[in-house]
Scaffold this motif. Structure first.
Motif, short mmCIF file in Angstrom:
data_model
loop_
_atom_site.label_atom_id
_atom_site.label_comp_id
_atom_site.label_asym_id
_atom_site.label_seq_id
_atom_site.Cartn_x
_atom_site.Cartn_y
_atom_site.Cartn_z
N SER A 158 -1.76 -4.18 13.23
CA SER A 158 -2.90 -4.79 12.29
C SER A 158 -2.72 -4.43 10.53
O SER A 158 -1.27 -3.61 10.85
N ILE A 159 -2.90 -5.61 10.04
CA ILE A 159 -2.56 -4.75 8.83
C ILE A 159 -3.19 -3.49 8.20
O ILE A 159 -2.14 -3.64 7.01
N ASN A 160 -3.93 -3.65 8.36
CA ASN A 160 -4.63 -2.49 8.09
C ASN A 160 -4.83 -0.54 9.27
O ASN A 160 -5.00 -0.10 8.63
N PHE A 161 -3.83 -0.91 10.37
CA PHE A 161 -2.96 0.04 10.90
C PHE A 161 -1.62 0.21 11.41
O PHE A 161 -1.23 -0.51 12.06
N GLN A 162 -1.36 1.14 10.82
CA GLN A 162 0.67 2.15 10.75
C GLN A 162 -0.13 3.14 11.24
O GLN A 162 -0.71 4.00 10.77
N ILE A 163 0.89 3.55 12.18
CA ILE A 163 1.48 4.74 12.43
C ILE A 163 2.53 5.06 12.55
O ILE A 163 3.42 4.32 12.15
N ILE A 164 2.37 6.36 12.37
CA ILE A 164 3.37 7.06 11.35
C ILE A 164 4.07 7.45 12.49
O ILE A 164 3.87 8.51 12.99
N ASN A 165 5.81 7.89 12.66
CA ASN A 165 6.16 8.72 13.34
C ASN A 165 7.78 9.17 12.86
O ASN A 165 8.01 8.97 12.20
N ALA A 166 8.29 10.06 13.90
CA ALA A 166 9.82 10.71 13.66
C ALA A 166 10.20 10.88 14.77
O ALA A 166 9.73 11.20 15.64
N ARG A 167 11.75 10.91 14.92
CA ARG A 167 12.57 11.43 15.70
C ARG A 167 12.09 10.71 17.04
O ARG A 167 12.42 11.43 18.31
N GLY A 168 11.90 9.44 17.86
CA GLY A 168 12.13 9.18 19.03
C GLY A 168 10.56 8.95 19.60
O GLY A 168 9.65 10.43 18.83
N PHE A 169 10.53 8.39 20.63
CA PHE A 169 9.23 8.55 21.69
C PHE A 169 8.17 8.28 20.62
O PHE A 169 7.16 8.89 20.40
N ASN A 170 8.13 6.94 20.35
CA ASN A 170 7.50 6.06 19.22
C ASN A 170 6.35 5.29 20.06
O ASN A 170 6.25 5.31 21.38
N SER A 171 5.44 5.36 19.41
CA SER A 171 4.22 4.82 20.24
C SER A 171 3.29 3.65 19.02
O SER A 171 3.31 4.70 18.61
N THR A 172 2.00 3.05 19.71
CA THR A 172 1.44 2.59 18.33
C THR A 172 0.21 3.46 18.65
O THR A 172 -1.00 3.28 18.06
N THR B 54 0.64 -1.49 -0.22
CA THR B 54 0.13 0.28 0.09
C THR B 54 1.21 1.42 0.39
O THR B 54 1.81 1.16 0.35
N TYR B 55 0.18 2.25 -0.38
CA TYR B 55 1.18 3.46 -0.59
C TYR B 55 1.18 3.89 0.47
O TYR B 55 2.21 4.53 1.19
N TYR B 56 0.54 3.76 1.62
CA TYR B 56 0.32 3.41 3.01
C TYR B 56 1.76 3.62 3.70
O TYR B 56 2.53 4.49 4.47
N LYS B 57 1.99 2.35 3.49
CA LYS B 57 2.88 1.58 4.19
C LYS B 57 3.90 2.68 3.36
O LYS B 57 5.07 2.07 4.57
N ALA B 58 4.40 2.21 2.38
CA ALA B 58 5.68 3.12 1.35
C ALA B 58 6.16 4.52 2.29
O ALA B 58 7.27 4.54 2.06
N ILE B 59 5.25 4.81 3.14
CA ILE B 59 5.70 6.09 3.67
C ILE B 59 7.25 6.28 3.94
O ILE B 59 7.88 6.59 4.39
N GLY B 60 7.13 4.66 5.46
CA GLY B 60 8.41 4.13 5.63
C GLY B 60 9.44 4.05 4.77
O GLY B 60 10.22 3.90 6.23
N ASN B 61 9.86 4.27 3.91
CA ASN B 61 10.80 4.64 3.74
C ASN B 61 11.19 5.60 2.79
O ASN B 61 12.33 6.20 2.87
N LEU B 62 10.67 6.58 3.23
CA LEU B 62 10.86 7.66 3.17
C LEU B 62 12.06 8.21 4.26
O LEU B 62 11.67 7.60 5.57
N LYS B 63 12.67 9.04 4.25
CA LYS B 63 13.98 9.75 5.36
C LYS B 63 12.97 10.16 5.92
O LYS B 63 12.44 10.89 6.43
N GLY B 64 13.63 9.37 7.91
CA GLY B 64 13.42 10.26 9.09
C GLY B 64 11.95 8.98 9.25
O GLY B 64 11.73 9.54 10.58
N VAL B 65 11.71 8.65 8.75
CA VAL B 65 10.00 8.14 9.09
C VAL B 65 10.30 6.40 10.08
O VAL B 65 10.98 5.59 9.69
N ASP B 66 9.60 6.95 10.80
CA ASP B 66 9.44 5.32 11.78
C ASP B 66 8.15 4.73 11.71
O ASP B 66 6.95 6.19 11.35
#
Length: 943
Positions: free
Chosen positions: A151-165, A134-146
């Motif tokens: 779930s298979i259809n629930f992803q959370i985007i973050n950057a620069r630490g202090f990540n969480s679900t 999916t294109y949304y999962k591909a955001i993880g290929n960008l620089k600086g993205v975590d």
């Protein structure tokens, strides 16, 4: 009238008509779907199936037209004649890097190379050609993205630490609308966002952005922009067939499972005045399973080879535990065994739980509907209404594992915008549907079958029976081998007749629990809302010597969980109001080589003091070299849950950090930090008596100084960066380094209460030893019964300590001959400060992460491909649900595309995690494997 004129609502101009044809400069083929826009206005059109266009402009020449199309170099053309026909425009294919235009960095259009902060962008072609499923999962290929998957259809985007679900430090906007769930305060991924067919671009900014975007734009911001129905017309359709669950492990499906996704989009414009679009998409898959059997319980097994008090990650019901040594005073046991009750050890024992797969709905699905109506009032102003609806079933990992069954979230937006302003109002309404807590479901099923009192009583009796049957003298503890046999016998005896998964009794109990709202069952009943009004004006028409923008916002949270998340029971409505305003000025100096920008924002939440957020940046450009330096600040208000949650999560009661909840549960009276209690439990488990001063001396009081009143968290960030085009414009270099300083860091901590004092001298003129014999042992056992809890987890700030982190990111993209592209990025993040064990250290970010992509979207006129390698180092994950290590990850994604020009379609075959290297992205999350897929996309605007 002056305002109407400035907005273009009350002015009449002479009309100019322009028509012509747009072609490819190399092949001379006509181009379909080229965007033609009048510079500085909202009016425009697109080329038709013959590459022709016609445009009427209510303005006398001269003015400028902008011709643009994805994959081609944009062209500006000045119009000098009132009637221009048969205009010939030829666009050249874009091969030079770094030409993207971004908006999010400064809230005005600018070249990405000259952005004052680090920024990444995916355009239409990057969305279409991603090797990810999916294109949304591909955001993880960008620089600086975590990216973190629950779930298979629930992803959370973050950057620069202090990540969480549930990342409350990050803001995601879709067409300007904040996509957070009002009751949760974090973005819900792409569960109600646009489908692949309707995405025009994705912009990502890591780092503090509060100066422009307000509260919680703390670690970064993601902007997803959908396609305008004026500029992208026609019918588009997409279907993808996939397969997952290869090589299933224990407790997982033993054969591959099918996945489906389909979307359709239709847009139409009439007389360049009115336009609409309709989107629908649906996906269905068998979700990834949670199968981790790691024991989260404290190491209290003594010399045993197993832990009778185990609390395993993906097993629910075993959260309920008791110190069986406290049962020595139970009358029935004393009558049956007399002094033999003293053979009960101070041992934590938990009830037998159920594997997650028997309690969670893994039938993932997502239905999304989107519609928009656009009306161009005149050449300068456009009015639009947008509706985004998302519904489905997913799994979310928070303080517990939540089965989000048949939930829905809907957004309505009304917006008036022009080239230099916008005014929008929108509302977000969520409905929890049939969503429930999986942990609580397991606990409740056990309780329906047999009460905790009866189960632990039977366990203790069977334990003693087994122990004495092995020849142990009543009153003695016996050897570790004898204790182990006794524990195994006791569990079997206490579990006799237990509801087993798949039986009618189990299914009936599960249905009953999931059908009753908390606290009588595990069902949520939430219809919380968020209402927002915001606007912005750019003074570019009024002020020439500098650029100036101002804006403001007003937001209201209306919490409606009906007592299932918050204390919003009948007659106790909870609302939270926030207001904010900002101004930003920028100016170029030193022969336009240095651009200086300053921003200042003020925000006020009704429960906290107002916050000022300044940002200062400078970008120096010399040729293709761009150097930047910025000082940014950000803040985040405690979330709605951080302020008002009041929820029993079995292991503890979560309570908000506002003074009301501290007073309601009196969390400072005879309370001790859970971290110190865990040390006390371990000491008792090692053989010390519960009243031994060497054990009780480990306890630390919970005080207002240690757990202060909750307030907003702030960050100061210094960032340096460099962007350049090198090697004859074939190599794009993008480097950034940041250093963050956090103050009043928001975290969570837990306390456990005893019925009376434990420390010596707490009650003068009393027998402290006698008090300890009564009060201290109760700290060994979490009491989970609603209304009787002794363990409380609350939100607070880490005071008297600055938390520091730093990191760097390097991105390289190289245009090879014959359209081949090689790109990659390296990301480094490290927490510098040590955080006390009394608080969660939830940095939750790998120190090293790398993405490498090799692609060619045009090997021939029909064939393209892309392949991405992703690596991240192992790291420690800490959350309220689970704490443990996340192993390093190595994955490959790949795709091959084939254009069928006669059918105006693209067929793509690909896979995510091609070699099925099983991994999880957060401790307590599901185990992720390979997805293989084939898709077909019909979209004449891209062909």
């Amino acid at each position: 009238m002056a305002l109407l004129v400035s907005l273009g609502l009350g002015t009449v101009f002479a009309q100019t008509t322009i028509s012509g044809t747009v072609t490819d400069a190399d092949t001379n083929e006509t181009l379909v779907g080229v965007n033609i826009l009048v510079k500085g206005k909202v009016i425009g059109t697109i080329t038709d199936l013959s590459g022709k266009f016609s445009l009427n402009v209510n303005q006398a020449p001269p003015f400028t037209l902008i011709f643009s199309m994805v994959g081609y170099v944009s062209m500006e053309m000045e119009i000098t004649n009132a009637n221009t026909s048969n205009l010939k425009v030829a666009l050249s294919e874009q091969t030079m890097l770094g030409q993207e235009v971004v908006v999010s960095a400064s809230r005005v259009e600018e070249n990405i190379l000259q952005s004052p902060v680090s920024i990444e962008k995916m355009d239409i072609l990057a969305v279409r050609d991603t090797p990810s499923d999916t294109y949304y999962k591909a955001i993880g290929n960008l620089k600086g993205v975590d990216v973190t998957s629950s779930s298979i259809n629930f992803q959370i985007i973050n950057a620069r630490g202090f990540n969480s679900t549930g990342n409350t430090r990050f803001v995601q906007l879709t067409d300007g609308m904040d996509t957070q769930a009002p009751a949760l305060n974090f973005p819900i991924g792409n569960l109600n966002g646009p489908s692949e067919l309707d995405v025009e671009s994705v912009e990502f900014i890591p780092g503090a952005a509060s100066a422009l975007y307000g509260p919680n734009a703390f670690n970064g911001i993601l902007l997803v922009n959908s396609k305008s129905p004026f500029e992208y017309q026609g019918l588009s359709a997409f279907y993808k067939q996939g397969v997952n669950h290869f090589g299933g492990r224990a407790g997982e499906p033993t054969s591959p499972q099918p996945m489906y996704e389909g979307s359709i989009r239709y847009a139409k414009a009439f007389n360049n005045k009115f336009a609409f679009k309709l989107n629908a998409s649906y996906m269905q898959a068998l979700d990834w399973y949670g199968t981790d059997q790691t024991d989260l319980g404290e190491a209290n097994q003594g010399d045993l080879s197993f832990n009778p008090g185990s609390n395993r990650v993906h097993v629910f019901g075993d959260e309920v535990s008791n110190n069986i040594g406290l049962l020595r005073n139970v009358g029935a046991l004393q009558q049956a065994f007399g002094a033999g009750v003293n053979s009960l050890p101070d041992q934590i024992v938990s009830r037998t739980g159920y594997d997650e797969r028997f309690l969670v709905d893994y039938n993932a699905k997502n239905l999304k509907l989107n519609g928009a109506l656009h009306y161009r009032i005149n050449d300068r102003s456009e009015l639009s209404y947008t509706m985004n609806y998302g519904a489905g079933t997913s799994v979310y990992t928070g303080a517990q594992r939540y089965s989000l069954a048949n939930f829905s979230i809907i957004q309505h937006k009304l917006e008036l915008k022009g080239a230099n302003y916008f005014l929008r109002a929108y509302t977000t309404i969520e409905n929890s549907g049939d969503s429930y807590i999986a942990d609580l479901t397991g606990v409740a099923i056990n309780g329906i079958w047999k009460s905790n009192t009866d189960w632990f009583g039977q366990y203790a009796g069977a334990y003693l029976q087994s122990l004495f049957g092995q020849g142990v003298t009543p009153g003695q503890l016996g050897t570790s081998a004898q204790q182990a046999i006794a524990h195994q016998f006791a569990r079997g005896a206490a579990d006799q007749g237990r509801f087993m998964p798949g039986t009618p009794e189990f299914e009936a109990a599960k249905t009953g629990v999931r059908g009753n709202v908390i606290p009588n069952g595990s069902l949520f009943n939430d219809q919380s809302r968020m209402n927002m009004v915001e606007g912005q004006y750019n003074f570019n028409n009024e002020i020439e010597f500098m650029d100036l923008q101002v804006g403001g916002s007003y937001r209201v949270y209306d919490l409606r969980s009906n007592g299932t998340i918050f204390a919003d029971v009948e007659g106790n409505d909870i609302t939270i109001q926030e207001v904010g305003a900002f101004a930003q000025a920028s100016k170029k100096v030193i022969q336009d080589k240095l651009k200086l920008t300053g921003s200042l924002r003020y925000d006020k939440n009704e429960n906290f003091q107002g916050q000022l957020s300044p940002r200062i940046s400078g970008v120096f450009s010399q040729g293709n070299n761009n150097f930047r330096l910025s000082y940014q600040t950000g803040f985040r208000n405690p979330t709605t849950q951080g302020q008002h949650i009041d929820l029993n999560v079995v292991s503890a009661r979560l309570i908000g950090g506002l003074p009301f909840y501290r007073e309601k549960y009196n969390i400072y009276e005879n309370a001790y930090t859970l971290n110190s209690v865990n040390k006390y439990v371990a000491a008792v488990g090692s053989g010390l008596s519960p009243v031994d001063p060497r054990a009780t001396g480990l306890l630390e009081r919970a005080t207002p100084d240690l757990i202060p009143e909750l307030r907003p968290e702030r960050v100061q960030s210094i960032e340096i960066g460099y962007k350049s085009l090198l090697s004859n414009n074939k190599l794009l270099v993008d480097f950034a380094y940041y250093y963050n300083i956090y103050n009043d860091f928001i975290s969570q901590t837990a306390v456990r209460k005893a019925p009376g004092p434990v420390f010596p001298g707490a009650m003068p003129d009393t027998d402290q030893g006698a008090l300890n014999a009564i009060n201290a042992p109760t700290l060994l056992t979490p009491i989970t019964t609603p209304g009787q809890e002794n363990t409380f987890q609350t939100y607070t700030n880490i005071v008297g300590q600055e938390v520091r982190a730093h990191g760097a990111a390097l991105g390289l993209t190289y245009n090879l001959p014959k359209n081949f592209t090689l790109g990659g990025n390296y990301n480094f993040n490290r927490l510098i400060s040590d955080i006390s064990d009394d608080f969660l250290n939830d940095f939750n970010t790998p120190e090293h992460k790398t993405n490498i992509t090799f692609a060619n979207r045009k090997v021939t006129d029909k064939i393209g491909f892309g392949i991405t390698y992703r690596y991240q180092s192992s790291f420690r994950w800490e959350s309220t649900f689970a704490q443990g290590n996340v192993p390093e990850i190595h994955t490959f994604d790949g795709q091959i595309s084939y254009k069928v020009k006669d059918l105006k379609s693209i067929i793509k075959i690909g896979g995510s995690n091609l070699f099925n290297n099983r991994y999880f992205q957060n401790f307590g999350g599901p185990t992720i494997g390979a997805i293989y897929y084939v898709s077909i996309t019909f979209d004449e605007l891209l062909n």
